[in-house]
Design an enzyme around this catalytic site. Structure first.
Site, mmCIF file in Angstrom:
data_model
loop_
_atom_site.group_PDB
_atom_site.id
_atom_site.type_symbol
_atom_site.label_atom_id
_atom_site.label_comp_id
_atom_site.label_asym_id
_atom_site.label_seq_id
_atom_site.Cartn_x
_atom_site.Cartn_y
_atom_site.Cartn_z
ATOM 1 N N GLU A 83 0.804 -1.387 0.112
ATOM 2 C CA GLU A 83 0.182 -0.138 0.019
ATOM 3 C C GLU A 83 0.834 1.233 0.010
ATOM 4 O O GLU A 83 0.454 2.438 0.251
ATOM 5 C CB GLU A 83 -0.931 -0.016 1.111
ATOM 6 C CG GLU A 83 -0.173 -0.146 2.542
ATOM 7 C CD GLU A 83 -1.419 -0.022 3.705
ATOM 8 O OE1 GLU A 83 -1.779 1.331 3.722
ATOM 9 O OE2 GLU A 83 -1.496 -1.054 4.303
ATOM 10 N N CYS A 115 -3.433 -3.627 4.412
ATOM 11 C CA CYS A 115 -2.661 -4.761 4.939
ATOM 12 C C CYS A 115 -2.878 -6.121 4.576
ATOM 13 O O CYS A 115 -2.283 -7.003 4.916
ATOM 14 C CB CYS A 115 -2.195 -4.632 6.595
ATOM 15 S SG CYS A 115 -2.096 -3.074 7.193
ATOM 16 N N THR A 156 3.297 4.008 15.610
ATOM 17 C CA THR A 156 3.096 2.711 14.924
ATOM 18 C C THR A 156 3.659 2.613 13.670
ATOM 19 O O THR A 156 3.362 1.835 12.821
ATOM 20 C CB THR A 156 1.582 2.415 15.197
ATOM 21 O OG1 THR A 156 0.879 3.354 14.328
ATOM 22 C CG2 THR A 156 1.122 2.557 16.609
ATOM 23 N N SER A 205 -10.322 2.264 13.962
ATOM 24 C CA SER A 205 -9.635 1.074 13.276
ATOM 25 C C SER A 205 -9.544 0.018 14.207
ATOM 26 O O SER A 205 -9.560 -1.385 13.875
ATOM 27 C CB SER A 205 -8.325 1.539 12.721
ATOM 28 O OG SER A 205 -7.444 1.650 13.730
ATOM 29 N N HIS A 237 -2.097 -9.881 12.128
ATOM 30 C CA HIS A 237 -1.732 -8.651 11.783
ATOM 31 C C HIS A 237 -1.375 -8.066 12.933
ATOM 32 O O HIS A 237 -2.110 -7.859 13.715
ATOM 33 C CB HIS A 237 -2.578 -8.024 10.706
ATOM 34 C CG HIS A 237 -2.266 -6.666 10.450
ATOM 35 N ND1 HIS A 237 -1.092 -6.324 9.838
ATOM 36 C CD2 HIS A 237 -2.988 -5.242 10.778
ATOM 37 C CE1 HIS A 237 -0.986 -5.072 9.902
ATOM 38 N NE2 HIS A 237 -2.328 -4.517 10.314
ATOM 39 N N LYS A 246 -5.009 -8.178 21.991
ATOM 40 C CA LYS A 246 -6.599 -7.780 21.842
ATOM 41 C C LYS A 246 -7.436 -8.598 20.856
ATOM 42 O O LYS A 246 -8.485 -8.975 21.257
ATOM 43 C CB LYS A 246 -6.470 -6.307 21.577
ATOM 44 C CG LYS A 246 -6.249 -5.239 22.252
ATOM 45 C CD LYS A 246 -6.501 -4.028 21.379
ATOM 46 C CE LYS A 246 -5.785 -2.943 22.318
ATOM 47 N NZ LYS A 246 -5.918 -2.508 23.626
ATOM 48 N N ASN A 280 5.078 -1.213 12.280
ATOM 49 C CA ASN A 280 3.841 -1.806 11.319
ATOM 50 C C ASN A 280 4.668 -1.828 10.117
ATOM 51 O O ASN A 280 5.174 -0.724 9.436
ATOM 52 C CB ASN A 280 2.633 -0.789 11.274
ATOM 53 C CG ASN A 280 1.598 -1.481 10.589
ATOM 54 O OD1 ASN A 280 1.803 -2.713 10.127
ATOM 55 N ND2 ASN A 280 0.362 -0.735 10.881
ATOM 56 N N SER A 312 -7.297 -2.578 6.693
ATOM 57 C CA SER A 312 -8.444 -1.675 6.832
ATOM 58 C C SER A 312 -9.178 -1.310 5.388
ATOM 59 O O SER A 312 -8.400 -1.549 4.309
ATOM 60 C CB SER A 312 -7.597 -0.425 7.175
ATOM 61 O OG SER A 312 -7.342 -0.292 8.725
HETATM 62 P P1 HMG Z 1 -3.512 6.622 21.411
HETATM 63 O O1 HMG Z 1 -5.160 6.895 21.205
HETATM 64 O O2 HMG Z 1 -2.626 7.746 21.608
HETATM 65 O O3 HMG Z 1 -3.457 5.490 22.703
HETATM 66 O O4 HMG Z 1 -3.020 5.950 20.149
HETATM 67 P P2 HMG Z 1 -4.236 5.035 23.679
HETATM 68 O O5 HMG Z 1 -4.752 6.279 24.579
HETATM 69 O O6 HMG Z 1 -5.327 4.126 23.191
HETATM 70 O O7 HMG Z 1 -3.123 4.125 24.468
HETATM 71 C C1 HMG Z 1 -2.491 3.020 23.997
HETATM 72 C C2 HMG Z 1 -2.448 2.056 24.917
HETATM 73 O O8 HMG Z 1 -1.421 2.353 25.710
HETATM 74 C C3 HMG Z 1 -3.932 1.813 25.788
HETATM 75 O O9 HMG Z 1 -3.867 0.374 26.100
HETATM 76 C C4 HMG Z 1 -3.563 2.532 27.185
HETATM 77 O O10 HMG Z 1 -4.168 2.088 28.077
HETATM 78 C C5 HMG Z 1 -1.952 2.071 27.172
HETATM 79 P P3 HMG Z 1 -5.354 -0.319 25.903
HETATM 80 O O11 HMG Z 1 -6.167 0.277 26.818
HETATM 81 O O12 HMG Z 1 -5.834 -0.184 24.563
HETATM 82 O O13 HMG Z 1 -5.201 -1.732 26.426
HETATM 83 N N1 HMG Z 1 -1.204 3.004 27.970
HETATM 84 C C6 HMG Z 1 -0.320 2.834 28.902
HETATM 85 N N2 HMG Z 1 0.247 1.640 29.328
HETATM 86 C C7 HMG Z 1 1.049 1.601 30.220
HETATM 87 N N3 HMG Z 1 1.659 2.586 30.783
HETATM 88 C C8 HMG Z 1 1.224 3.836 30.122
HETATM 89 C C9 HMG Z 1 0.326 4.094 29.439
HETATM 90 N N4 HMG Z 1 -0.491 4.977 28.749
HETATM 91 C C10 HMG Z 1 -1.175 4.626 27.789
HETATM 92 N N5 HMG Z 1 1.826 5.049 31.022
HETATM 93 C C11 HMG Z 1 -3.552 4.112 18.491
HETATM 94 C C12 HMG Z 1 -3.112 4.629 19.625
HETATM 95 C C13 HMG Z 1 -3.343 2.622 18.010
HETATM 96 C C14 HMG Z 1 -5.043 4.756 18.136
HETATM 97 C C15 HMG Z 1 -2.665 5.055 17.464
HETATM 98 O O14 HMG Z 1 -1.251 4.718 17.709
HETATM 99 C C16 HMG Z 1 -3.024 4.889 15.871
HETATM 100 O O15 HMG Z 1 -3.989 5.867 15.638
HETATM 101 N N6 HMG Z 1 -2.574 4.167 15.354
HETATM 102 C C17 HMG Z 1 -2.696 3.852 13.866
HETATM 103 C C18 HMG Z 1 -3.850 3.256 13.581
HETATM 104 C C19 HMG Z 1 -3.736 1.485 14.080
HETATM 105 O O16 HMG Z 1 -2.561 1.090 14.156
HETATM 106 N N7 HMG Z 1 -4.857 0.534 14.079
HETATM 107 C C20 HMG Z 1 -4.633 -0.793 14.551
HETATM 108 C C21 HMG Z 1 -5.782 -1.379 13.905
HETATM 109 S S1 HMG Z 1 -6.125 -1.118 12.256
HETATM 110 C C22 HMG Z 1 -4.896 -1.971 11.443
HETATM 111 O O17 HMG Z 1 -4.221 -2.761 12.002
HETATM 112 C C23 HMG Z 1 -4.782 -1.601 10.017
HETATM 113 C C24 HMG Z 1 -3.626 -0.757 9.686
HETATM 114 O O18 HMG Z 1 -2.564 -1.704 9.800
HETATM 115 C C25 HMG Z 1 -3.608 -0.221 8.271
HETATM 116 C C26 HMG Z 1 -3.721 -1.133 7.097
HETATM 117 O O19 HMG Z 1 -4.586 -2.169 7.187
HETATM 118 O O20 HMG Z 1 -3.256 -0.971 5.860
HETATM 119 C C27 HMG Z 1 -3.487 0.297 10.729
#
Ligand code: HMG
Length: 391
Positions: A83, A115, A156, A205, A237, A246, A280, A312
């Site tokens: 991609e 992906c 990521t 996502s 993935h 998760k 990633n 996605s």
């Molecule tokens: P965010 O909103 O800043 O993070 O971004 P958050 O607040 O949700 O925190 C992440 C985790 O860290 C949480 O864990 C927090 O609790 C924990 P969870 O509750 O989910 O288990 N946390 C801590 N843990 C320990 N000590 C601390 C602490 N602080 C927080 N001090 C987000 C996270 C993934 C949303 C962001 O990075 C993002 O937007 N990433 C890109 C999108 C993505 O990766 N999506 C995944 C699913 S979609 C997919 O896989 C397809 C993709 O690969 C694309 C494709 O297909 O081409 C992305």
């Protein structure tokens, strides 16, 4: 299960970038507790491409050892899944012809669905080989995850390529016949043609991934697939490695099993070592998880491994492979750890500068400085033509 011809992964090889950014460095500059990255996302570092690296150089570096080992006599198809396309018309794999000496008697295509496309390529390869078991298909998943600076997605990012030789009578793992599929029009992550970074609704996502995984599993079960308890391990993935945990938790709930954290850890623990330090790698991520499992777990001979591919937009597929006797002799564990450990660490300022580096678009002659030592490099761009060379 039905008897099927034995088709699967005959060889696999990994490549990544010249540079690496430690996520502690990112956390410090973003004023974020590093535990959020290490524990929350399960990420320690990310691969960062040099200006003379792209999906073609990574693809060539990943594929070259496979062609050295097996030659090209049976190679009839090359499928590149990405991609991070470098051209809207021409397949990136065509640039591999002069770099790798690919035969002209091959069909060469680029596949896209976020992906997921690597898995589409593997399944298409299996179909071609079922029709003619004499043929081999080279599948290369190569991607650079490049998000907008100063966004939550930045932690990521990553980059990597996995090349898979798919053949009859495979030396590493047999593809099992049952697959579970799910697709739906979802706007969780996309990249319009005019953008260099995707638009992503991060939390949506994650829920989209989980919902699609459960639906793919449901289709898999309905088609007579194995019971969850029959698998030795599960590769997911991994946009970030805690996503795999998760997803497995969610799958267990969907299958009516009470999730047990110890069992989840045991089922996934060897699958995340590489993705944790690469970030990633989009299409390559699932196959890097499989590489990590095979490289780090004990003997998996005859073990069924469940794989969940998610892209996605969204498409998900649950399928499985069965590891074949003697597979360990064919792994490239040393080369993979060398590709990871030989990356050059960079600081935050260098990372920002690299992030903002773009190829000129004026059609002039531009020569790029030498950075990478990966075997293949983008030497420059002239008249809008990318010029690659072996280094
Ligand atoms: P965010 O909103 O800043 O993070 O971004 P958050 O607040 O949700 O925190 C992440 C985790 O860290 C949480 O864990 C927090 O609790 C924990 P969870 O509750 O989910 O288990 N946390 C801590 N843990 C320990 N000590 C601390 C602490 N602080 C927080 N001090 C987000 C996270 C993934 C949303 C962001 O990075 C993002 O937007 N990433 C890109 C999108 C993505 O990766 N999506 C995944 C699913 S979609 C997919 O896989 C397809 C993709 O690969 C694309 C494709 O297909 O081409 C992305």
């Amino acid at each position: 299960m039905n008897e099927t011809p034995s088709v699967g992964i005959h060889d696999m090889s990994f490549a990544t970038t010249h540079y690496v950014l430690d996520l502690d460095e990112l956390a410090r500059h973003h004023n974020v507790n590093p535990a959020k990255y290490h524990v929350g996302l399960g990420q320690d570092a990310m691969s960062v491409p040099a200006p003379d690296e792209d999906i073609v150089t990574m693809a060539a570096t990943a594929a070259a050892p496979i062609l050295q080992r097996h030659g090209t006599d049976h190679l009839r198809t090359v499928l590149i899944a990405t991609e991070t396309g470098i051209d809207q018309a021409k397949a990136a794999a065509l640039y591999l012809h002069p770099l790798l000496g690919l035969p002209s008697t091959t069909r060469v295509v680029e596949l896209k669905q976020a992906c997921y496309a690597g898995t589409a390529a593997v399944q298409m390869a299996a179909g071609l080989i079922a029709r003619d078991p004499n043929q081999q298909v080279l599948v290369i998943a190569s991607d650079i995850a490049h998000y907008q600076l100063d966004t939550p997605a930045e932690a990521t990012q990553g980059a990597g390529a996995v090349a898979l030789l798919v053949s009859a009578d495979p030396a590493i793992a047999r593809l099992d016949p049952v697959c579970g599929l799910y697709s739906a029009d979802v706007m969780d992550f996309w990249r319009p043609n005019y953008r260099t970074t995707p638009i992503v609704d991060g939390h949506y996502s994650i829920t989209s991934y989980l919902a699609a995984a459960a639906q793919a599993w449901r289709d898999y079960s309905g088609r007579g697939g194995r019971d969850l308890s029959e698998f030795a391990s599960f590769c997911y993935h991994q946009p970030f490695t805690t996503m795999a945990f998760k997803a497995h938790h969610h799958l267990m709930c969907s299958a009516g099993i009470t999730p047990d954290p110890t069992a989840i850890h045991a089922a996934l623990r060897y699958t995340t070592d590489y993705n944790r330090v690469i970030g990633n790698s989009y299409t390559a991520s699932l196959y890097l998880a499989l590489t990590s499992l095979l490289d780090h777990a004990g003997d998996l001979t005859d073990a069924p491994i469940g794989l969940l591919s998610y892209g996605s937009g969204a498409v998900a597929e649950f399928f499985s492979v069965t590891v074949v006797p003697g597979y360990r002799e064919h792994l490239r564990t040393t080369a993979t750890s060398q590709a990871i450990s030989s990356r050059k660490p960079i600081d935050y300022d260098d990372y920002r500068a690299l992030h903002d580096t773009h190829l000129p678009t004026d059609g002039g002659r531009h020569v790029l400085d030498e950075h990478t030592t990966g075997g293949f490099r983008l030497a420059g761009v002239t008249n809008h033509i990318r010029v690659y060379e072996t280094c």
